[in-house]
Design a protein around this motif. Structure first.
Motif, PDB file in Angstrom:
ATOM      1  N   VAL A  83       1.075  -1.193  -0.094  1.00  0.00           N
ATOM      2  CA  VAL A  83      -0.215  -0.224   0.034  1.00  0.00           C
ATOM      3  C   VAL A  83       0.447   1.237  -0.050  1.00  0.00           C
ATOM      4  O   VAL A  83       2.071   1.072   0.747  1.00  0.00           O
ATOM      5  N   GLY A  84       0.342   2.197  -0.301  1.00  0.00           N
ATOM      6  CA  GLY A  84       1.441   3.335  -0.869  1.00  0.00           C
ATOM      7  C   GLY A  84       1.704   4.227   0.720  1.00  0.00           C
ATOM      8  O   GLY A  84       2.407   4.691   0.614  1.00  0.00           O
ATOM      9  N   SER A  85       1.171   4.309   2.030  1.00  0.00           N
ATOM     10  CA  SER A  85       1.739   4.223   3.079  1.00  0.00           C
ATOM     11  C   SER A  85       2.900   3.761   3.342  1.00  0.00           C
ATOM     12  O   SER A  85       3.805   3.946   4.273  1.00  0.00           O
ATOM     13  N   GLY A  86       3.218   2.848   2.972  1.00  0.00           N
ATOM     14  CA  GLY A  86       4.175   1.633   3.024  1.00  0.00           C
ATOM     15  C   GLY A  86       3.949   0.503   4.183  1.00  0.00           C
ATOM     16  O   GLY A  86       5.273   0.070   4.654  1.00  0.00           O
ATOM     17  N   THR A  87       2.774   0.622   4.836  1.00  0.00           N
ATOM     18  CA  THR A  87       2.707  -0.120   5.450  1.00  0.00           C
ATOM     19  C   THR A  87       2.746  -2.038   5.237  1.00  0.00           C
ATOM     20  O   THR A  87       2.948  -2.164   4.237  1.00  0.00           O
ATOM     21  N   THR A  88       3.357  -2.895   5.947  1.00  0.00           N
ATOM     22  CA  THR A  88       3.797  -4.206   6.576  1.00  0.00           C
ATOM     23  C   THR A  88       3.658  -4.883   7.666  1.00  0.00           C
ATOM     24  O   THR A  88       2.746  -3.622   8.666  1.00  0.00           O
ATOM     25  N   LEU A  89       2.909  -5.805   6.718  1.00  0.00           N
ATOM     26  CA  LEU A  89       2.213  -6.816   8.111  1.00  0.00           C
ATOM     27  C   LEU A  89       3.572  -6.701   9.451  1.00  0.00           C
ATOM     28  O   LEU A  89       2.917  -6.177  10.204  1.00  0.00           O
ATOM     29  N   LEU A  90       4.879  -6.730   9.147  1.00  0.00           N
ATOM     30  CA  LEU A  90       5.797  -7.172  10.635  1.00  0.00           C
ATOM     31  C   LEU A  90       5.485  -5.573  10.589  1.00  0.00           C
ATOM     32  O   LEU A  90       5.745  -5.436  12.163  1.00  0.00           O
ATOM     33  N   GLY A  91       5.354  -4.502  10.317  1.00  0.00           N
ATOM     34  CA  GLY A  91       5.683  -4.056  10.820  1.00  0.00           C
ATOM     35  C   GLY A  91       4.101  -2.811  11.109  1.00  0.00           C
ATOM     36  O   GLY A  91       4.165  -2.121  12.600  1.00  0.00           O
ATOM     37  N   LEU A  92       3.061  -3.312  11.281  1.00  0.00           N
ATOM     38  CA  LEU A  92       1.810  -3.506  11.976  1.00  0.00           C
ATOM     39  C   LEU A  92       2.003  -3.796  13.484  1.00  0.00           C
ATOM     40  O   LEU A  92       2.145  -3.943  14.274  1.00  0.00           O
ATOM     41  N   VAL A  93       2.350  -5.055  13.515  1.00  0.00           N
ATOM     42  CA  VAL A  93       3.262  -5.631  14.823  1.00  0.00           C
ATOM     43  C   VAL A  93       4.535  -5.402  15.330  1.00  0.00           C
ATOM     44  O   VAL A  93       4.044  -4.937  17.124  1.00  0.00           O
ATOM     45  N   HIS A  94       5.134  -4.226  15.019  1.00  0.00           N
ATOM     46  CA  HIS A  94       6.384  -3.808  15.208  1.00  0.00           C
ATOM     47  C   HIS A  94       5.547  -2.516  15.726  1.00  0.00           C
ATOM     48  O   HIS A  94       6.030  -2.237  17.043  1.00  0.00           O
ATOM     49  N   HIS A  95       4.380  -1.707  15.112  1.00  0.00           N
ATOM     50  CA  HIS A  95       3.748  -0.737  15.785  1.00  0.00           C
ATOM     51  C   HIS A  95       2.591  -1.424  17.289  1.00  0.00           C
ATOM     52  O   HIS A  95       3.085  -0.568  17.839  1.00  0.00           O
ATOM     53  N   LEU A  96       2.240  -1.947  16.745  1.00  0.00           N
ATOM     54  CA  LEU A  96       1.592  -2.849  17.915  1.00  0.00           C
ATOM     55  C   LEU A  96       2.456  -3.037  19.494  1.00  0.00           C
ATOM     56  O   LEU A  96       1.671  -2.611  20.426  1.00  0.00           O
ATOM     57  N   THR A  97       3.370  -2.898  18.780  1.00  0.00           N
ATOM     58  CA  THR A  97       4.245  -3.990  20.672  1.00  0.00           C
ATOM     59  C   THR A  97       4.718  -2.684  20.732  1.00  0.00           C
ATOM     60  O   THR A  97       4.579  -2.901  22.184  1.00  0.00           O
ATOM     61  N   PHE A  98       4.789  -1.119  20.607  1.00  0.00           N
ATOM     62  CA  PHE A  98       4.915  -0.292  20.959  1.00  0.00           C
ATOM     63  C   PHE A  98       4.367   0.325  21.447  1.00  0.00           C
ATOM     64  O   PHE A  98       4.119   0.742  22.629  1.00  0.00           O
ATOM     65  N   ALA A  99       3.202   0.356  20.812  1.00  0.00           N
ATOM     66  CA  ALA A  99       1.476   1.102  21.599  1.00  0.00           C
ATOM     67  C   ALA A  99       0.886  -0.227  23.166  1.00  0.00           C
ATOM     68  O   ALA A  99       0.404   0.630  23.743  1.00  0.00           O
ATOM     69  N   GLU A 100       1.049  -1.564  22.806  1.00  0.00           N
ATOM     70  CA  GLU A 100       1.389  -2.218  24.103  1.00  0.00           C
ATOM     71  C   GLU A 100       2.597  -1.614  25.282  1.00  0.00           C
ATOM     72  O   GLU A 100       2.017  -1.546  26.160  1.00  0.00           O
ATOM     73  N   ARG A 101       3.470  -1.161  24.649  1.00  0.00           N
ATOM     74  CA  ARG A 101       3.969  -1.175  26.091  1.00  0.00           C
ATOM     75  C   ARG A 101       4.292   0.271  25.886  1.00  0.00           C
ATOM     76  O   ARG A 101       4.596   0.942  27.602  1.00  0.00           O
ATOM     77  N   VAL A 102       3.411   1.531  25.357  1.00  0.00           N
ATOM     78  CA  VAL A 102       3.085   2.838  25.926  1.00  0.00           C
ATOM     79  C   VAL A 102       2.581   2.545  26.804  1.00  0.00           C
ATOM     80  O   VAL A 102       2.299   3.250  27.225  1.00  0.00           O
ATOM     81  N   TRP A 103       0.864   2.042  25.787  1.00  0.00           N
ATOM     82  CA  TRP A 103      -0.157   2.375  26.657  1.00  0.00           C
ATOM     83  C   TRP A 103      -0.520   1.059  28.788  1.00  0.00           C
ATOM     84  O   TRP A 103      -0.513   1.829  29.592  1.00  0.00           O
ATOM     85  N   PHE A 104      -0.120   0.418  28.598  1.00  0.00           N
ATOM     86  CA  PHE A 104       0.034  -0.326  29.631  1.00  0.00           C
ATOM     87  C   PHE A 104       0.850  -0.336  30.280  1.00  0.00           C
ATOM     88  O   PHE A 104       1.291   0.048  31.061  1.00  0.00           O
ATOM     89  N   GLY A 105       2.928  -0.132  29.635  1.00  0.00           N
ATOM     90  CA  GLY A 105       3.933  -0.441  30.210  1.00  0.00           C
ATOM     91  C   GLY A 105       4.030   0.593  31.037  1.00  0.00           C
ATOM     92  O   GLY A 105       4.845   0.691  31.963  1.00  0.00           O
ATOM     93  N   HIS A 106       3.507   2.078  30.000  1.00  0.00           N
ATOM     94  CA  HIS A 106       4.137   3.564  30.384  1.00  0.00           C
ATOM     95  C   HIS A 106       3.071   4.067  31.441  1.00  0.00           C
ATOM     96  O   HIS A 106       2.981   3.980  32.907  1.00  0.00           O
ATOM     97  N   HIS A 107       1.893   4.474  30.521  1.00  0.00           N
ATOM     98  CA  HIS A 107       0.904   4.922  31.397  1.00  0.00           C
ATOM     99  C   HIS A 107       0.258   3.898  32.441  1.00  0.00           C
ATOM    100  O   HIS A 107       0.003   4.387  33.334  1.00  0.00           O
ATOM    101  N   VAL A 108      -0.218   2.480  32.162  1.00  0.00           N
ATOM    102  CA  VAL A 108      -0.759   2.650  33.521  1.00  0.00           C
ATOM    103  C   VAL A 108       0.004   1.919  34.604  1.00  0.00           C
ATOM    104  O   VAL A 108       0.376   1.917  35.686  1.00  0.00           O
ATOM    105  N   ALA A 109       1.516   0.774  34.197  1.00  0.00           N
ATOM    106  CA  ALA A 109       2.655   1.003  35.170  1.00  0.00           C
ATOM    107  C   ALA A 109       2.968   1.550  35.727  1.00  0.00           C
ATOM    108  O   ALA A 109       3.626   1.061  36.805  1.00  0.00           O
ATOM    109  N   GLY A 110       3.250   2.784  35.100  1.00  0.00           N
ATOM    110  CA  GLY A 110       4.178   3.872  35.550  1.00  0.00           C
ATOM    111  C   GLY A 110       5.909   3.515  34.711  1.00  0.00           C
ATOM    112  O   GLY A 110       6.962   4.690  35.755  1.00  0.00           O
TER     113      GLY A 110
END
Length: 139
Positions: free
Chosen positions: A25-52
């Protein structure tokens, strides 16, 4: 949220490293890129914001050069485990997050709703990318 997480991972099953990194796709998104993005989203939202914990930084979809597919997938699984532990530790969904989001002390419930929709949205993107790669559809 578990179903959406598993759906994202299932979309990577049986594909080669080349397929997982293929830009369709034109945005450059890949399946592995989605997984990479979601990994950091998990870490930001739950590891950082929820757990501190420490903020892991950028949440983009660019897999760093030299990072193996196995490392990206294992990283996502580890981030999910850590997120689930942070959720259990927080306990009450009404509890405010440890680190406010742009000055707003959202609740664990808010973060759960946000991450459920975020993961489900990207699972749908993964569905489309997988179908483009090899025609596989469904969960």
């Amino acid at each position: 949220m578990t179903f959406a997480r598993e759906s994202v991972l299932k979309k990577t099953d049986g594909l080669t490293d080349e397929q997982l990194r293929e830009v369709l796709v034109g945005s450059g998104t890949t399946l592995l890129g989605l997984v990479h993005h979601l990994t950091f989203a998990e870490r930001v939202w739950f590891g950082h914001h929820v757990a501190g914990g420490e903020n892991p930084g950028d949440v983009d979809m660019t897999v760093p050069e030299g990072r193996s597919t196995a490392d990206v997938l294992a990283g996502y699984r580890a981030a999910i485990e850590a997120s689930d532990a942070a959720i259990r530790a927080a306990g009450d969904p009404a509890v405010p997050v440890a680190v406010p989001v742009l000055g707003t002390a959202h609740t664990l419930r808010w973060v759960l709703a946000h991450m459920t929709s975020e993961t489900a949205r990207h699972a749908r993107h993964a569905d489309i990318l997988r179908e483009q790669l090899d025609g596989v559809t469904g969960r």
